[in-house]
Scaffold this motif. Structure first.
Motif, PDB file in Angstrom:
ATOM      1  N   SER A   2       0.822  -1.200   0.000  1.00 42.59           N
ATOM      2  CA  SER A   2       0.000   0.000   0.000  1.00 42.59           C
ATOM      3  C   SER A   2       0.863   1.259   0.000  1.00 42.59           C
ATOM      4  N   PHE A   3       0.363   2.315  -0.671  1.00 40.10           N
ATOM      5  CA  PHE A   3       1.069   3.591  -0.654  1.00 40.10           C
ATOM      6  C   PHE A   3       1.175   4.136   0.768  1.00 40.10           C
ATOM      7  N   ASP A   4       0.279   3.693   1.670  1.00 41.66           N
ATOM      8  CA  ASP A   4       0.324   4.174   3.051  1.00 41.66           C
ATOM      9  C   ASP A   4       1.569   3.702   3.787  1.00 41.66           C
ATOM     10  N   ALA A   5       2.326   2.771   3.193  1.00 43.46           N
ATOM     11  CA  ALA A   5       3.603   2.356   3.795  1.00 43.46           C
ATOM     12  C   ALA A   5       4.615   3.492   3.748  1.00 43.46           C
ATOM     13  N   PHE A   6       4.403   4.459   2.861  1.00 45.23           N
ATOM     14  CA  PHE A   6       5.391   5.516   2.653  1.00 45.23           C
ATOM     15  C   PHE A   6       4.922   6.811   3.300  1.00 45.23           C
ATOM     16  N   LYS A   7       4.749   6.765   4.582  1.00 44.61           N
ATOM     17  CA  LYS A   7       4.406   7.943   5.366  1.00 44.61           C
ATOM     18  C   LYS A   7       4.977   7.771   6.759  1.00 44.61           C
ATOM     19  N   GLY A   8       4.859   8.796   7.585  1.00 48.03           N
ATOM     20  CA  GLY A   8       5.419   8.732   8.927  1.00 48.03           C
ATOM     21  C   GLY A   8       6.837   9.261   8.949  1.00 48.03           C
ATOM     22  N   VAL A   9       7.686   8.612   9.729  1.00 48.19           N
ATOM     23  CA  VAL A   9       9.081   9.030   9.882  1.00 48.19           C
ATOM     24  C   VAL A   9       9.982   8.055   9.147  1.00 48.19           C
ATOM     25  N   ILE A  10      10.747   8.577   8.207  1.00 47.89           N
ATOM     26  CA  ILE A  10      11.613   7.756   7.358  1.00 47.89           C
ATOM     27  C   ILE A  10      13.017   8.345   7.406  1.00 47.89           C
ATOM     28  N   PRO A  11      13.990   7.647   7.980  1.00 48.76           N
ATOM     29  CA  PRO A  11      15.348   8.185   7.974  1.00 48.76           C
ATOM     30  C   PRO A  11      15.987   8.118   6.589  1.00 48.76           C
ATOM     31  N   PRO A  12      16.657   9.191   6.163  1.00 45.91           N
ATOM     32  CA  PRO A  12      17.518   9.125   4.991  1.00 45.91           C
ATOM     33  C   PRO A  12      18.849   8.521   5.460  1.00 45.91           C
ATOM     34  N   VAL A  13      18.950   7.219   5.360  1.00 49.01           N
ATOM     35  CA  VAL A  13      19.975   6.456   6.076  1.00 49.01           C
ATOM     36  C   VAL A  13      21.381   6.796   5.581  1.00 49.01           C
ATOM     37  N   SER A  14      22.262   7.092   6.515  1.00 46.37           N
ATOM     38  CA  SER A  14      23.668   7.308   6.183  1.00 46.37           C
ATOM     39  C   SER A  14      24.275   6.018   5.647  1.00 46.37           C
ATOM     40  N   THR A  15      25.174   6.141   4.683  1.00 47.70           N
ATOM     41  CA  THR A  15      25.921   4.990   4.177  1.00 47.70           C
ATOM     42  C   THR A  15      27.198   4.858   4.998  1.00 47.70           C
ATOM     43  N   ILE A  16      27.363   3.743   5.666  1.00 47.17           N
ATOM     44  CA  ILE A  16      28.504   3.559   6.560  1.00 47.17           C
ATOM     45  C   ILE A  16      29.745   3.196   5.743  1.00 47.17           C
ATOM     46  N   MET A  17      30.831   3.938   6.020  1.00 42.87           N
ATOM     47  CA  MET A  17      32.080   3.780   5.283  1.00 42.87           C
ATOM     48  C   MET A  17      33.254   3.732   6.250  1.00 42.87           C
ATOM     49  N   ASN A  18      34.350   3.132   5.786  1.00 43.71           N
ATOM     50  CA  ASN A  18      35.568   3.123   6.593  1.00 43.71           C
ATOM     51  C   ASN A  18      36.332   4.429   6.402  1.00 43.71           C
ATOM     52  N   ASP A  19      37.513   4.511   7.015  1.00 41.78           N
ATOM     53  CA  ASP A  19      38.255   5.778   6.957  1.00 41.78           C
ATOM     54  C   ASP A  19      38.830   6.068   5.579  1.00 41.78           C
ATOM     55  N   LYS A  20      38.702   5.128   4.637  1.00 35.09           N
ATOM     56  CA  LYS A  20      39.119   5.367   3.258  1.00 35.09           C
ATOM     57  C   LYS A  20      37.937   5.743   2.370  1.00 35.09           C
ATOM     58  N   GLY A  21      36.768   5.867   2.966  1.00 35.99           N
ATOM     59  CA  GLY A  21      35.578   6.206   2.189  1.00 35.99           C
ATOM     60  C   GLY A  21      35.008   5.036   1.423  1.00 35.99           C
TER      61      GLY A  21
END
Length: 300
Positions: A2-21
């Motif tokens: 359902s389109f109702d799944a796309f409402k509420g609070v949605i984090p724009p998730v950070s992409t986890i990287m090492n110290d070399k990017g």
């Protein structure tokens, strides 16, 4: 779904990287599991906070595949597939559909400015070419071009596969006009804010939620506001809104702010690396000091 799944609070998730990017799958898995166990309503990968613009398409696909597999249907997944060319957006969107994502989000072309008619054709061609729901993404401070409420309303009326918009505009009247015009023409069309401090006002005006960065590490605040709004608990909203306003200061500390979000995730309990994709880099000590002060002021 359902389109109702796309409402509420949605984090724009950070992409986890090492110290070399470089993409760090172990850290990403830890982070995804933390978010899945929280009260967020869905997860957005490879948005602006996910640093998609500093990645090759091969890396974007690698990250998308890992994230969809790790979430494993526990929350709806949205993949950012924006690019400057229509064909590239379609390719990335079809990849997202193939790996099992639930929707894609597409920022408008961010180099060459386009007439509204060309922007209309861009989104309509994408919507008619892919087998997955599409969210629009308006961020004129970065793209250099606004998606006007009139244009968005036209697309909403003509493209049933375009299910909503994330409006990252520092002007509540823009969100208001989207709600009145686009949702007025098509009530199931989702209007979602991109600025954290507009979450409550967006909901109060009849919008559908927020894709807000602080929900990466403080979903108890943003999800708490969403829950309190639904339950008409003004006392809870009055307690949570000032904390969210304090946290929103993080965005002005550094440009881009991607390291700050990852460090906030680490500082609030997740053992992850905090590398970022070049040309972004770790901030200096003055920024880090102010960052720690803001977290403390907000109760972390």
């Amino acid at each position: 779904m359902s389109f109702d799944a796309f409402k509420g609070v949605i984090p724009p998730v950070s992409t986890i990287m090492n110290d070399k990017g470089e993409f760090d799958a172990d850290g990403m898995g830890i982070f995804i599991d933390r978010l899945v166990e929280s009260d967020v309503n869905a997860l957005l990968f490879l948005g602006s906070a996910g640093e998609f613009s500093q990645m090759t398409n091969a890396t974007r696909k690698q990250v998308a595949e890992f994230c969809v597999k790790r979430v494993a249907g526990r929350k709806p997944v949205i993949i950012g597939t924006g690019a400057c060319g229509t064909a590239e957006v379609i390719e990335l969107s079809e990849h997202a559909a193939h790996i099992g994502a639930d929707a894609v989000i597409v920022v408008n072309p961010y180099y060459a400015s386009m007439s509204e008619e060309r922007l209309y054709r861009h989104y309509r061609t994408i919507a008619e070419s892919v087998s997955i729901p599409v969210l629009m993404y308006n961020f004129p401070a970065l793209t250099g071009q606004d998606l006007s409420p009139a244009l968005v309303t036209r697309i909403a009326k003509d493209c049933p596969n375009v299910i909503g918009i994330k409006d990252t505009v520092d002007c509540i009247s823009h969100i208001r006009d989207l709600i009145f015009q686009a949702k007025g023409a098509r009530p199931d069309f989702k209007v979602i804010c991109g600025y954290d401090e507009y979450l409550f006002t967006t909901l109060a005006l009849g919008g559908d939620g927020g894709i807000v960065g602080t929900s990466n590490f403080a979903p108890e605040i943003t999800c708490g506001i969403y829950k309190a709004f639904q339950e008409k608990d003004m006392a809870a909203i009055a307690e949570l809104l000032p904390r969210l306003s304090i946290l929103s200061q993080l965005y002005s500390l550094d440009t881009p702010f991607s390291w700050l979000l990852k460090e906030a995730v680490r500082a609030t309990g997740s053992d992850i690396p905090t590398g970022v994709a070049a040309p972004a880099s770790e901030p200096d000590e003055d920024v880090k000091k102010r960052f720690r002060e803001i977290l403390k002021q907000a109760g972390f």
